[in-house]
Motif scaffolding. Structure first.
Motif, PDB file in Angstrom:
ATOM      1  N   LYS A   1      54.201  43.382  75.059  1.00  0.00           N
ATOM      2  CA  LYS A   1      54.194  42.117  74.311  1.00  0.00           C
ATOM      3  C   LYS A   1      55.160  42.148  73.129  1.00  0.00           C
ATOM      4  O   LYS A   1      55.698  41.110  72.740  1.00  0.00           O
ATOM      5  N   ALA A   2      55.368  43.301  72.554  1.00  0.00           N
ATOM      6  CA  ALA A   2      56.315  43.416  71.431  1.00  0.00           C
ATOM      7  C   ALA A   2      57.735  43.096  71.896  1.00  0.00           C
ATOM      8  O   ALA A   2      58.484  42.387  71.202  1.00  0.00           O
ATOM      9  N   ASP A   3      58.115  43.575  73.070  1.00  0.00           N
ATOM     10  CA  ASP A   3      59.438  43.255  73.629  1.00  0.00           C
ATOM     11  C   ASP A   3      59.554  41.753  73.888  1.00  0.00           C
ATOM     12  O   ASP A   3      60.604  41.142  73.635  1.00  0.00           O
ATOM     13  N   LEU A   4      58.469  41.178  74.395  1.00  0.00           N
ATOM     14  CA  LEU A   4      58.483  39.738  74.682  1.00  0.00           C
ATOM     15  C   LEU A   4      58.710  38.929  73.411  1.00  0.00           C
ATOM     16  O   LEU A   4      59.507  37.962  73.395  1.00  0.00           O
ATOM     17  N   GLU A   5      58.023  39.321  72.354  1.00  0.00           N
ATOM     18  CA  GLU A   5      58.190  38.614  71.073  1.00  0.00           C
ATOM     19  C   GLU A   5      59.625  38.761  70.564  1.00  0.00           C
ATOM     20  O   GLU A   5      60.205  37.799  70.023  1.00  0.00           O
TER      21      GLU A   5
ATOM     22  N   LEU B   1      68.566  36.026  78.049  1.00  0.00           N
ATOM     23  CA  LEU B   1      67.305  36.149  77.314  1.00  0.00           C
ATOM     24  C   LEU B   1      66.162  35.441  78.052  1.00  0.00           C
ATOM     25  O   LEU B   1      65.031  35.938  78.108  1.00  0.00           O
ATOM     26  N   LYS B   2      66.453  34.282  78.630  1.00  0.00           N
ATOM     27  CA  LYS B   2      65.412  33.571  79.381  1.00  0.00           C
ATOM     28  C   LYS B   2      64.948  34.387  80.595  1.00  0.00           C
ATOM     29  O   LYS B   2      63.764  34.451  80.909  1.00  0.00           O
ATOM     30  N   GLU B   3      65.931  35.026  81.253  1.00  0.00           N
ATOM     31  CA  GLU B   3      65.588  35.850  82.423  1.00  0.00           C
ATOM     32  C   GLU B   3      64.744  37.055  82.001  1.00  0.00           C
ATOM     33  O   GLU B   3      63.758  37.408  82.668  1.00  0.00           O
ATOM     34  N   LEU B   4      65.136  37.672  80.855  1.00  0.00           N
ATOM     35  CA  LEU B   4      64.364  38.798  80.338  1.00  0.00           C
ATOM     36  C   LEU B   4      62.939  38.385  79.972  1.00  0.00           C
ATOM     37  O   LEU B   4      61.971  39.108  80.233  1.00  0.00           O
ATOM     38  N   ILE B   5      62.822  37.215  79.359  1.00  0.00           N
ATOM     39  CA  ILE B   5      61.496  36.724  78.967  1.00  0.00           C
ATOM     40  C   ILE B   5      60.624  36.502  80.201  1.00  0.00           C
ATOM     41  O   ILE B   5      59.442  36.860  80.229  1.00  0.00           O
ATOM     42  N   GLU B   6      61.187  35.922  81.266  1.00  0.00           N
ATOM     43  CA  GLU B   6      60.418  35.695  82.490  1.00  0.00           C
ATOM     44  C   GLU B   6      59.968  37.007  83.134  1.00  0.00           C
ATOM     45  O   GLU B   6      58.820  37.147  83.574  1.00  0.00           O
ATOM     46  N   LEU B   7      60.901  37.979  83.186  1.00  0.00           N
ATOM     47  CA  LEU B   7      60.553  39.276  83.765  1.00  0.00           C
ATOM     48  C   LEU B   7      59.466  39.984  82.951  1.00  0.00           C
ATOM     49  O   LEU B   7      58.542  40.584  83.512  1.00  0.00           O
ATOM     50  N   THR B   8      59.610  39.894  81.622  1.00  0.00           N
ATOM     51  CA  THR B   8      58.624  40.549  80.752  1.00  0.00           C
ATOM     52  C   THR B   8      57.258  39.899  80.910  1.00  0.00           C
ATOM     53  O   THR B   8      56.218  40.588  80.961  1.00  0.00           O
ATOM     54  N   GLN B   9      57.211  38.574  80.981  1.00  0.00           N
ATOM     55  CA  GLN B   9      55.936  37.877  81.156  1.00  0.00           C
ATOM     56  C   GLN B   9      55.279  38.244  82.488  1.00  0.00           C
ATOM     57  O   GLN B   9      54.059  38.443  82.565  1.00  0.00           O
ATOM     58  N   ALA B  10      56.114  38.358  83.549  1.00  0.00           N
ATOM     59  CA  ALA B  10      55.563  38.746  84.855  1.00  0.00           C
ATOM     60  C   ALA B  10      55.007  40.175  84.825  1.00  0.00           C
ATOM     61  O   ALA B  10      53.935  40.470  85.391  1.00  0.00           O
TER      62      ALA B  10
ATOM     63  N   GLN C   1      51.116  41.362  85.382  1.00  0.00           N
ATOM     64  CA  GLN C   1      50.747  42.346  86.392  1.00  0.00           C
ATOM     65  C   GLN C   1      49.945  43.489  85.776  1.00  0.00           C
ATOM     66  O   GLN C   1      48.956  43.961  86.356  1.00  0.00           O
ATOM     67  N   GLN C   2      50.375  43.927  84.590  1.00  0.00           N
ATOM     68  CA  GLN C   2      49.641  44.993  83.907  1.00  0.00           C
ATOM     69  C   GLN C   2      48.229  44.544  83.540  1.00  0.00           C
ATOM     70  O   GLN C   2      47.262  45.299  83.679  1.00  0.00           O
ATOM     71  N   ASP C   3      48.113  43.298  83.074  1.00  0.00           N
ATOM     72  CA  ASP C   3      46.792  42.780  82.699  1.00  0.00           C
ATOM     73  C   ASP C   3      45.872  42.712  83.916  1.00  0.00           C
ATOM     74  O   ASP C   3      44.669  43.018  83.833  1.00  0.00           O
TER      75      ASP C   3
END
Length: 244
Positions: free
Chosen positions: A3-7, A36-45, A49-51
């Motif tokens: 989540k820190a990377d996402l922020e 950045l948008k692509e990174l945000i989408e990948l990070t959210q996915a 998955q981890q959750d």
């Protein structure tokens, strides 16, 4: 990714958006915004998955805790049906509790595995309730559990012990028969010599008496009592010579 990377990516995206508001035709900023948008989408996915994995692990752990708690809190008694872990292969098999021992905090259970008649001593962590949909099929030769080396040795020892018992009984029976035959030969030789041995020669006491008043098994039954001469006191006379 967390989540820190996402922020961080989201803050960087907002800065790029702000810069593009002032210079909308800047290709570097447009490319950076796309990355950045692509990174945000990948990070959210990845976070989602981890959750999901964490939630699944927690649910599974919770089930195990509940099952362990239920198993440990259950008061087992002799005659109860259960699943018990067999030390030979570490698998769980249907069993019946034969006896309960040990202290209150450290119970020990003697269980008999169904279909195999193997008895084993287990603790509370090695038995658990049968599943609700459990059906105990009769064991067949195809699914019969293989005996351990110790069980094989024990079975072989019992087999040899039983064989020795049978041999001992046969030898004893043969010895008795030889004694009987030897006694019969001796009795026949004695009879030829005119020696009568009770129980071997002569008339049996269980023969039906000829006298109708006689009783079977009573020697001399039906005969009159033996006459006994009366005993009288001797009278001495004067003519009697005491030295005669």
């Amino acid at each position: 990714m967390d989540k820190a990377d996402l922020e961080t990516y989201q803050v960087q995206l907002s800065q790029v958006e702000l810069a593009l508001s002032a210079d909308a035709e800047n290709q570097e900023l447009i490319s950076l915004r796309s990355e950045l948008k692509e990174l945000i989408e990948l990070t959210q996915a990845a976070i989602a998955q981890q959750d999901a994995a964490t939630s699944s692990s927690k649910a599974e752990a919770s089930k195990k805790v509940v099952a362990a708690t239920a198993s440990s809190s259950k008061v087992w008694a002799a005659g109860d049906e259960c699943l018990a872990k067999y030390s030979g292969d570490g698998q769980w098999y249907p069993a019946r509790i034969a006896s309960v021992g040990g202290s209150g905090d450290n119970r020990a259970y003697s269980v008999v595995f169904k279909g195999y008649n193997n008895t084993e001593l287990v603790n509370a962590g090695q038995i658990k309730p049968l599943p609700a949909n459990h059906q105990g099929p009769a064991p067949s030769a195809s699914n019969k559990r293989k005996l351990s080396k110790m069980e094989e040795e024990e079975r072989e020892r019992k087999k040899k012990k039983n064989e020795k018992k049978v041999e001992a009984k046969a030898a004893k029976a043969k010895e008795q028969q030889e004694k009987q035959q030897s006694w019969q030969k001796f009795a026949k030789k004695s009879e030829k010599k005119g020696i009568h041995i009770a129980g071997v020669t002569g008339t049996s006491i269980f023969k039906t008496p000829e006298n109708p008043l006689g009783k079977v098994g009573v020697t001399g039954s039906g005969k009159g009592m033996t006459d006994v001469a009366p005993r009288i006191k001797h009278k001495f006379e004067a003519t009697d010579d005491p030295n005669a």
